[in-house]
Design a protein around this motif. Structure first.
Motif, mmCIF file in Angstrom:
data_model
loop_
_atom_site.group_PDB
_atom_site.id
_atom_site.type_symbol
_atom_site.label_atom_id
_atom_site.label_comp_id
_atom_site.label_asym_id
_atom_site.label_seq_id
_atom_site.Cartn_x
_atom_site.Cartn_y
_atom_site.Cartn_z
ATOM 1 N N ALA A 1 0.840 -1.192 0.000
ATOM 2 C CA ALA A 1 0.000 0.000 0.000
ATOM 3 C C ALA A 1 0.878 1.245 0.000
ATOM 4 C CB ALA A 1 -0.914 -0.001 1.218
ATOM 5 N N LEU A 2 0.596 2.178 -0.876
ATOM 6 C CA LEU A 2 1.374 3.410 -0.937
ATOM 7 C C LEU A 2 1.402 4.120 0.409
ATOM 8 C CD1 LEU A 2 0.236 4.804 -4.396
ATOM 9 C CD2 LEU A 2 2.538 4.048 -3.799
ATOM 10 N N ALA A 3 0.303 4.052 1.132
ATOM 11 C CA ALA A 3 0.223 4.731 2.422
ATOM 12 C C ALA A 3 1.213 4.167 3.433
ATOM 13 C CB ALA A 3 -1.197 4.637 2.981
ATOM 14 N N ASP A 4 1.675 2.937 3.197
ATOM 15 C CA ASP A 4 2.593 2.284 4.134
ATOM 16 C C ASP A 4 4.056 2.511 3.793
ATOM 17 O OD1 ASP A 4 0.391 1.300 5.460
ATOM 18 O OD2 ASP A 4 0.450 -0.659 4.454
ATOM 19 N N ASP A 5 4.340 3.209 2.696
ATOM 20 C CA ASP A 5 5.728 3.373 2.263
ATOM 21 C C ASP A 5 5.958 4.791 1.754
ATOM 22 O OD1 ASP A 5 8.283 3.231 1.073
ATOM 23 O OD2 ASP A 5 8.029 1.084 0.757
ATOM 24 N N PRO A 6 6.489 5.670 2.615
ATOM 25 C CA PRO A 6 6.684 7.072 2.216
ATOM 26 C C PRO A 6 7.633 7.272 1.041
ATOM 27 C CG PRO A 6 6.876 6.807 4.604
ATOM 28 C CD PRO A 6 6.864 5.432 4.015
ATOM 29 N N ALA A 7 8.445 6.270 0.731
ATOM 30 C CA ALA A 7 9.382 6.423 -0.382
ATOM 31 C C ALA A 7 8.697 6.316 -1.740
ATOM 32 C CB ALA A 7 10.487 5.372 -0.281
ATOM 33 N N GLU A 8 7.483 5.782 -1.773
ATOM 34 C CA GLU A 8 6.767 5.586 -3.042
ATOM 35 C C GLU A 8 5.547 6.513 -3.075
ATOM 36 O OE1 GLU A 8 8.284 3.871 -5.176
ATOM 37 O OE2 GLU A 8 9.648 2.699 -3.931
ATOM 38 N N HIS A 9 5.399 7.232 -4.170
ATOM 39 C CA HIS A 9 4.363 8.265 -4.228
ATOM 40 C C HIS A 9 3.312 8.040 -5.298
ATOM 41 C CE1 HIS A 9 6.905 10.426 -1.430
ATOM 42 N NE2 HIS A 9 7.921 10.337 -2.290
ATOM 43 N N GLY B 1 23.044 7.488 -11.468
ATOM 44 C CA GLY B 1 21.785 7.047 -10.900
ATOM 45 C C GLY B 1 21.524 7.692 -9.552
ATOM 46 N N THR B 2 20.425 7.292 -8.939
ATOM 47 C CA THR B 2 20.000 7.847 -7.649
ATOM 48 C C THR B 2 19.671 6.716 -6.697
ATOM 49 O OG1 THR B 2 19.063 9.782 -8.746
ATOM 50 C CG2 THR B 2 18.330 9.345 -6.497
ATOM 51 N N VAL B 3 20.047 6.878 -5.436
ATOM 52 C CA VAL B 3 19.649 5.936 -4.396
ATOM 53 C C VAL B 3 18.394 6.503 -3.731
ATOM 54 C CG1 VAL B 3 20.306 4.790 -2.252
ATOM 55 C CG2 VAL B 3 22.017 5.176 -4.039
ATOM 56 N N ARG B 4 17.270 5.885 -3.989
ATOM 57 C CA ARG B 4 16.017 6.353 -3.394
ATOM 58 C C ARG B 4 15.861 5.857 -1.971
ATOM 59 N NH1 ARG B 4 11.161 5.036 -5.208
ATOM 60 N NH2 ARG B 4 11.799 3.018 -6.056
ATOM 61 N N VAL B 5 16.228 4.604 -1.733
ATOM 62 C CA VAL B 5 16.206 4.026 -0.391
ATOM 63 C C VAL B 5 17.528 3.298 -0.194
ATOM 64 C CG1 VAL B 5 15.055 2.447 1.204
ATOM 65 C CG2 VAL B 5 13.693 3.754 -0.438
ATOM 66 N N PRO B 6 18.369 3.728 0.768
ATOM 67 C CA PRO B 6 19.669 3.083 0.963
ATOM 68 C C PRO B 6 19.519 1.615 1.328
ATOM 69 C CG PRO B 6 19.553 5.177 2.132
ATOM 70 C CD PRO B 6 18.160 4.869 1.668
ATOM 71 N N VAL C 1 18.335 -4.904 0.814
ATOM 72 C CA VAL C 1 17.645 -4.300 -0.325
ATOM 73 C C VAL C 1 17.988 -2.824 -0.442
ATOM 74 C CG1 VAL C 1 15.386 -3.757 -1.311
ATOM 75 C CG2 VAL C 1 15.710 -5.892 -0.074
ATOM 76 N N ALA C 2 18.152 -2.345 -1.678
ATOM 77 C CA ALA C 2 18.255 -0.916 -1.959
ATOM 78 C C ALA C 2 17.357 -0.604 -3.149
ATOM 79 C CB ALA C 2 19.695 -0.515 -2.267
ATOM 80 N N ARG C 3 16.715 0.546 -3.107
ATOM 81 C CA ARG C 3 15.870 0.983 -4.213
ATOM 82 C C ARG C 3 16.559 2.139 -4.929
ATOM 83 N NH1 ARG C 3 10.082 1.648 -1.462
ATOM 84 N NH2 ARG C 3 11.023 0.855 0.457
ATOM 85 N N LEU C 4 16.654 2.022 -6.263
ATOM 86 C CA LEU C 4 17.466 2.925 -7.064
ATOM 87 C C LEU C 4 16.682 3.459 -8.250
ATOM 88 C CD1 LEU C 4 20.557 0.520 -7.318
ATOM 89 C CD2 LEU C 4 20.103 2.180 -5.497
ATOM 90 N N THR C 5 17.249 4.451 -8.921
ATOM 91 C CA THR C 5 16.803 4.829 -10.263
ATOM 92 C C THR C 5 18.041 4.927 -11.142
ATOM 93 O OG1 THR C 5 16.960 7.228 -9.890
ATOM 94 C CG2 THR C 5 14.837 6.176 -9.428
ATOM 95 N N ASP C 6 17.856 4.678 -12.426
ATOM 96 C CA ASP C 6 18.955 4.866 -13.358
ATOM 97 C C ASP C 6 19.072 6.352 -13.710
ATOM 98 O OD1 ASP C 6 17.162 5.453 -15.449
ATOM 99 O OD2 ASP C 6 17.285 3.449 -16.323
ATOM 100 N N PRO C 7 20.028 6.762 -14.539
ATOM 101 C CA PRO C 7 20.212 8.200 -14.806
ATOM 102 C C PRO C 7 19.021 8.874 -15.476
ATOM 103 C CG PRO C 7 22.180 6.975 -15.418
ATOM 104 C CD PRO C 7 21.120 5.956 -15.120
ATOM 105 N N GLY D 1 15.733 8.034 -14.751
ATOM 106 C CA GLY D 1 14.565 8.018 -13.870
ATOM 107 C C GLY D 1 13.836 6.707 -13.782
ATOM 108 N N ALA D 2 14.276 5.652 -14.475
ATOM 109 C CA ALA D 2 13.617 4.345 -14.389
ATOM 110 C C ALA D 2 13.919 3.728 -13.019
ATOM 111 C CB ALA D 2 14.094 3.427 -15.505
ATOM 112 N N ARG D 3 12.859 3.307 -12.320
ATOM 113 C CA ARG D 3 12.996 2.792 -10.960
ATOM 114 C C ARG D 3 13.194 1.277 -10.963
ATOM 115 N NH1 ARG D 3 7.639 6.134 -9.254
ATOM 116 N NH2 ARG D 3 7.003 5.062 -11.159
ATOM 117 N N PHE D 4 14.048 0.816 -10.047
ATOM 118 C CA PHE D 4 14.249 -0.615 -9.847
ATOM 119 C C PHE D 4 14.861 -0.809 -8.470
ATOM 120 C CE2 PHE D 4 18.161 1.067 -11.497
ATOM 121 C CZ PHE D 4 19.182 0.326 -10.942
ATOM 122 N N ALA D 5 14.987 -2.045 -8.045
ATOM 123 C CA ALA D 5 15.595 -2.351 -6.752
ATOM 124 C C ALA D 5 16.611 -3.463 -6.930
ATOM 125 C CB ALA D 5 14.523 -2.762 -5.740
ATOM 126 N N VAL D 6 17.548 -3.536 -5.993
ATOM 127 C CA VAL D 6 18.510 -4.639 -5.952
ATOM 128 C C VAL D 6 18.379 -5.316 -4.593
ATOM 129 C CG1 VAL D 6 20.130 -3.647 -7.597
ATOM 130 C CG2 VAL D 6 20.364 -3.082 -5.173
#
Length: 271
Positions: free
Chosen positions: A192-200, A225-230, A240-246, A248-253
């Motif tokens: 649920a989006l409401a449960d995760d402030p990192a996702e909008h 790229g960008t680290v959205r969640v360390p 787990v880390a959540r990232l974006t590529d240069p 803006g495409a979002r993915f996680a590792v």
């Protein structure tokens, strides 16, 4: 567990739409060691990301009119046309009508009730990705949505997906699996989006296995790229880390816990 035994409803492909396929290829080469193999003129600019000669993803240049840079998760279906009609009946939409990809298979791009795009792949000569679950390949998929029950109902109606509740320290995490395959076949989750402030906004987020998520995050930043969640440890799941590529495409590792072996991010960090 996501495997290359692609049954109906399981993810069997993932691809990247980006405004700069050469720049994206350089980024993912640095991050995962992927090599991009462009398709010929008949492929319309679509190519394959490969690791040690095995296909781990697809990719192509896209325009702003085709949507923002993003990863799209595809699900195996026996009949793309019937599944597209099922999505319409379930109040979803068809963004790209079903079409044949030479003799490789038949594809379509749909959107769920919340407008989240996802793909269909009806296999022809190509069943799906050559490898999943190994380092540098797809291993999990997570849907972020405002209404978990509504999303679960939609994907059950359209793809036959079954949901399972996994108890976690923070509550219950809802997971997806193909119909009739049991909990051991679960391949993703719903948050649920409401449960995760990192996702909008609602979206599917692909997870790629990584031996060292901290190092992957550092490499991503070094290459634009960008680290959205360390990188964060999730008990009994992995790191787990959540990232974006240069672009803006979002993915996680994720480095999956060896003891888990079959699941994915079935717990959430406290926020």
């Amino acid at each position: 567990m996501l495997t290359t035994r692609y049954v109906t409803g399981a993810p069997n492909w993932v691809d990247l739409g980006t405004p700069d396929i050469d720049g994206a290829a350089a980024f993912y080469a640095a991050l995962f060691g992927w090599r991009f193999r462009p398709g010929g003129p008949e492929a319309g600019g679509y190519g394959l990301f490969q690791l040690d000669g095995r296909t781990v993803a697809g990719g192509m240049r896209t325009t702003p009119e085709q949507g923002p840079p993003s990863w799209t998760v595809y699900f195996r279906v026996p009949d793309a046309d019937a599944t597209a009609e099922a999505a319409r009946q379930a109040r979803g939409s068809v963004l790209l009508q079903p079409l044949d990809v030479q003799d490789q298979g038949r594809t379509a791009i749909l959107a769920d009730r919340a407008g989240v795009p996802f793909g269909l792949w009806q296999p022809g000569r190509t069943e799906g990705l050559d490898v999943v679950g190994a380092p540098g390949s797809l291993c999990w998929a997570e849907l972020y949505t405002a209404d978990v029950p509504a999303a679960a109902a939609f994907y059950h109606s359209v793809l036959g997906l079954e949901t399972y509740g996994v108890d976690t320290p923070g509550g219950v995490y809802t997971t997806f699996g193909p119909a009739g395959e049991g909990e051991e076949a679960m391949f993703g989750g719903v948050v649920a989006l409401a449960d995760d402030p990192a996702e909008h906004e609602p979206h599917w987020l692909p997870y790629f296995e990584a031996a060292d998520p901290d190092a992957a995050a550092a490499v991503a930043e070094e290459h634009g790229g960008t680290v959205r969640v360390p990188a964060t440890d999730l008990p009994d799941v992995g790191r787990v880390a959540r990232l974006t590529d240069p672009y803006g495409a979002r993915f996680a590792v994720i480095r999956t816990e060896p003891a888990q072996g079959q699941g994915g991010p079935a717990d959430r960090p406290a926020t």
